[in-house]
Design an enzyme around this catalytic site. Structure first.
Site, mmCIF file in Angstrom:
data_model
loop_
_atom_site.group_PDB
_atom_site.id
_atom_site.type_symbol
_atom_site.label_atom_id
_atom_site.label_comp_id
_atom_site.label_asym_id
_atom_site.label_seq_id
_atom_site.Cartn_x
_atom_site.Cartn_y
_atom_site.Cartn_z
ATOM 1 N N ASP A 1 -10.263 5.627 1.981
ATOM 2 C CA ASP A 1 -8.772 5.166 2.930
ATOM 3 C C ASP A 1 -7.616 6.851 1.771
ATOM 4 O OD1 ASP A 1 -6.055 4.716 3.152
ATOM 5 O OD2 ASP A 1 -5.783 2.829 1.533
ATOM 6 N N ASN B 1 -4.883 7.750 2.529
ATOM 7 C CA ASN B 1 -3.384 7.228 3.161
ATOM 8 C C ASN B 1 -2.577 8.505 4.262
ATOM 9 O OD1 ASN B 1 -2.528 5.604 0.293
ATOM 10 N ND2 ASN B 1 -1.912 4.933 1.574
ATOM 11 N N ASP C 1 -0.159 -7.304 3.778
ATOM 12 C CA ASP C 1 0.366 -7.399 2.733
ATOM 13 C C ASP C 1 1.517 -8.258 2.916
ATOM 14 O OD1 ASP C 1 2.649 -6.689 0.553
ATOM 15 O OD2 ASP C 1 1.611 -4.394 0.046
ATOM 16 N N HIS D 1 -4.658 -5.798 2.407
ATOM 17 C CA HIS D 1 -4.655 -4.874 1.103
ATOM 18 C C HIS D 1 -3.609 -5.107 0.230
ATOM 19 C CE1 HIS D 1 -1.280 -1.705 0.836
ATOM 20 N NE2 HIS D 1 -0.579 -2.318 1.449
HETATM 21 O O1 LIG Z 1 -4.023 0.529 0.912
HETATM 22 C C1 LIG Z 1 -3.081 1.857 0.005
HETATM 23 O O2 LIG Z 1 -2.727 2.144 1.114
HETATM 24 C C2 LIG Z 1 -2.844 0.968 -0.685
HETATM 25 O O3 LIG Z 1 -2.851 0.360 -1.593
HETATM 26 C C3 LIG Z 1 -1.410 1.532 -1.594
HETATM 27 C C4 LIG Z 1 -0.584 1.799 -2.749
HETATM 28 O O4 LIG Z 1 -0.146 2.539 -3.237
HETATM 29 C C5 LIG Z 1 -2.362 3.107 -3.060
HETATM 30 O O5 LIG Z 1 -2.154 3.600 -2.443
HETATM 31 C C6 LIG Z 1 -1.422 3.186 -5.174
HETATM 32 O O6 LIG Z 1 -1.781 1.675 -5.494
HETATM 33 O O7 LIG Z 1 -1.961 4.152 -5.367
HETATM 34 MG MG LIG Z 2 -4.043 1.305 2.880
#
Ligand SMILES: O=C([O-])C(=O)C[C@H](O)[C@@H](O)C(=O)[O-]
Ligand SMILES: [Mg+2]
Length: 431
Positions: free
Chosen positions: A228, A230, A300, A327
């Site tokens: 992932d 992002n 979420d 997630h």
């Molecule tokens: O699945 C995702 O995109 C996440 O868990 C977002 C979070 O903000 C994750 O990137 C983090 O905690 O750095």
């Molecule tokens: Mg994600």
């Protein structure tokens, strides 16, 4: 027996909890991250608890919302949404199209409201369950499984936060290359029994992350793997990574940013695409589903507006043949309990949910939830089945009070600048 479910008191407690130096495409986690703990108390003296994001913009909404809640009933769950509409959102809080700090997709006033409502909904369900002697999953229609499976959430990680920064030590060590990632996965497996692994990518150039996933596949044959970044990659990069890893990936999560880019990637690969960034509200579903942009939606429950909205999301996904899972962001045990209750009620949950919980060494509960064989047993005690530790809550709140403001809003780029003063949030696509 008569019960008075009138809400007579609402308590909001912002806290700062320790967070290790986990890397993502925007920077690194700060040493402490904000969460908001919500308590509602009924006329009968029953207390229900909830948890959500604790950054200032959420607190600003939670406070007037809490004022309006007094005198209403804990079982009026639908009323929470009408009440939320009455609370004004400061436009400057949503002026950026994308919530860069939280990697949570497009930021809208509604999404902010729903993230706040979710904590109150969970607190109301907890109180209601306690008042009726029923677990939250029963209030949601009943569990269809006794345990919920989670995946290990692997992060590239420094051994410690930068020198001179106040922080809690952790015993995970560094993970900055394929060997480090495999070692971290082995620790996750040994400590919690996880059998599927998600790697947070978008940190190093894609070749290095491909190598890390390949190393995981070799070390843990047959274990489901996800990557992932992002939304950090362009469409061609996403397609190239998908091709390289097609034989080992369960799914690729948000390789490119936004529905249009995801649709282009989906059209060019057989690897399923998952998202917690381009489908984050009901309004975003139609376009994403009709364009075939995503095959798995990762809820979420905070920003979807709670547990019942998560069930509704699951129903919509089922209707369109799209899978659903969950997630997470940094969270504590109240949210893990909430996730577990709702996940237990979703009939067609075919992918392990992911959770940051193992990264959190601190909690506000008298007893932490545990993972056995990678699963959390669905609590059958009344309500969420968790108990607030008031001393811990007070301690973590004191830390929030003592903070000069630097940590009250999550800012991964600012945390990165402590180590690398020239760091700017990378523009997308980064690769
Ligand atoms: O699945 C995702 O995109 C996440 O868990 C977002 C979070 O903000 C994750 O990137 C983090 O905690 O750095
Ligand atoms: Mg994600």
């Amino acid at each position: 027996m008569t019960r008075d479910l009138t809400i007579t008191d609402v308590r909001l407690t912002p806290i700062l909890v320790a967070d290790p130096p986990l890397l993502n495409t925007q920077g690194v986690h700060q040493p402490y991250t904000p969460r908001l703990i919500v308590e509602i108390v009924t006329a009968d003296g029953v207390t229900g608890v909830g948890e959500t994001y604790g950054d200032t913009k959420y607190l600003e909404l939670a406070r007037p919302f809490a004022e309006r809640l007094r005198g209403r009933r804990a079982d009026d769950l639908n009323g929470l949404f009408t009440l939320a509409d009455e609370v004004a959102v400061d436009a400057s809080r949503v002026e950026n199209a994308v919530d860069v700090g939280g990697l949570r997709g497009v930021q809208t006033a509604d999404k902010l409201r729903l993230s706040v409502v979710s904590a109150f909904e969970v607190a109301c369900l907890d109180a209601l369950g306690k008042a009726l002697g029923l677990p939250v999953h029963a209030l949601l229609g009943g569990k269809v499984r006794d345990a919920v499976e989670y995946s290990a959430y692997l992060f590239y990680k420094w051994a410690d936060h930068p020198e001179g920064v106040e922080r809690e030590p952790d015993d995970w060590g560094a993970a900055l290359d394929p060997a480090g990632v495999v070692a971290q996965a082995a620790q996750f497996k040994e400590r919690y029994g996880f059998t599927s692994f998600k790697l947070k990518g978008g940190v190093f150039p894609p070749e290095q992350e491909i190598a890390a996933v390949r190393a995981l596949a070799e070390a843990f044959p047959g274990h489901p793997l996800r990557l992932d970044p992002n939304g950090a990659w362009s469409v061609p990069t996403s397609l190239a990574v998908a091709e390289e890893l097609a034989d080992v990936l369960e799914y690729l999560e948000d390789p490119a940013l936004g529905t249009a880019a995801m649709a282009e990637v989906a059209a060019g690969t057989e690897v399923p695409l998952a998202t917690n960034m381009c489908v984050t509200t009901f309004a975003e579903i139609e376009e994403a589903f009709t364009r075939g942009a995503v095959q798995v939606v990762l809820s979420d429950h905070h920003y979807w507006g709670g547990l019942r909205n998560t069930q509704q999301l699951a129903a919509v996904c089922r209707t369109f043949g799209v899978a659903v899972s969950m997630h997470s962001n940094t969270h504590l045990g109240i949210s893990l309990a909430a996730m577990t209750h709702v996940a237990a009620t979703v009939p067609d949950l075919h992918h392990a949910c992911d959770s940051h919980y193992p990264w959190q060494s601190e909690d506000v509960l008298t007893e932490r939830l545990t993972f056995t064989g990678g699963k959390v047993t669905v609590p059958d005690a009344p309500g969420l089945g968790v108990e607030l530790d008031r001393d811990r809550l007070a301690f973590l709140h004191r830390r929030w009070l003592d903070d000069d403001g630097a940590l009250k809003d999550r800012d991964d780029a600012a945390a990165m600048r402590v180590a690398d003063p020239g760091w700017v949030t990378p523009s997308v696509p980064r690769w």
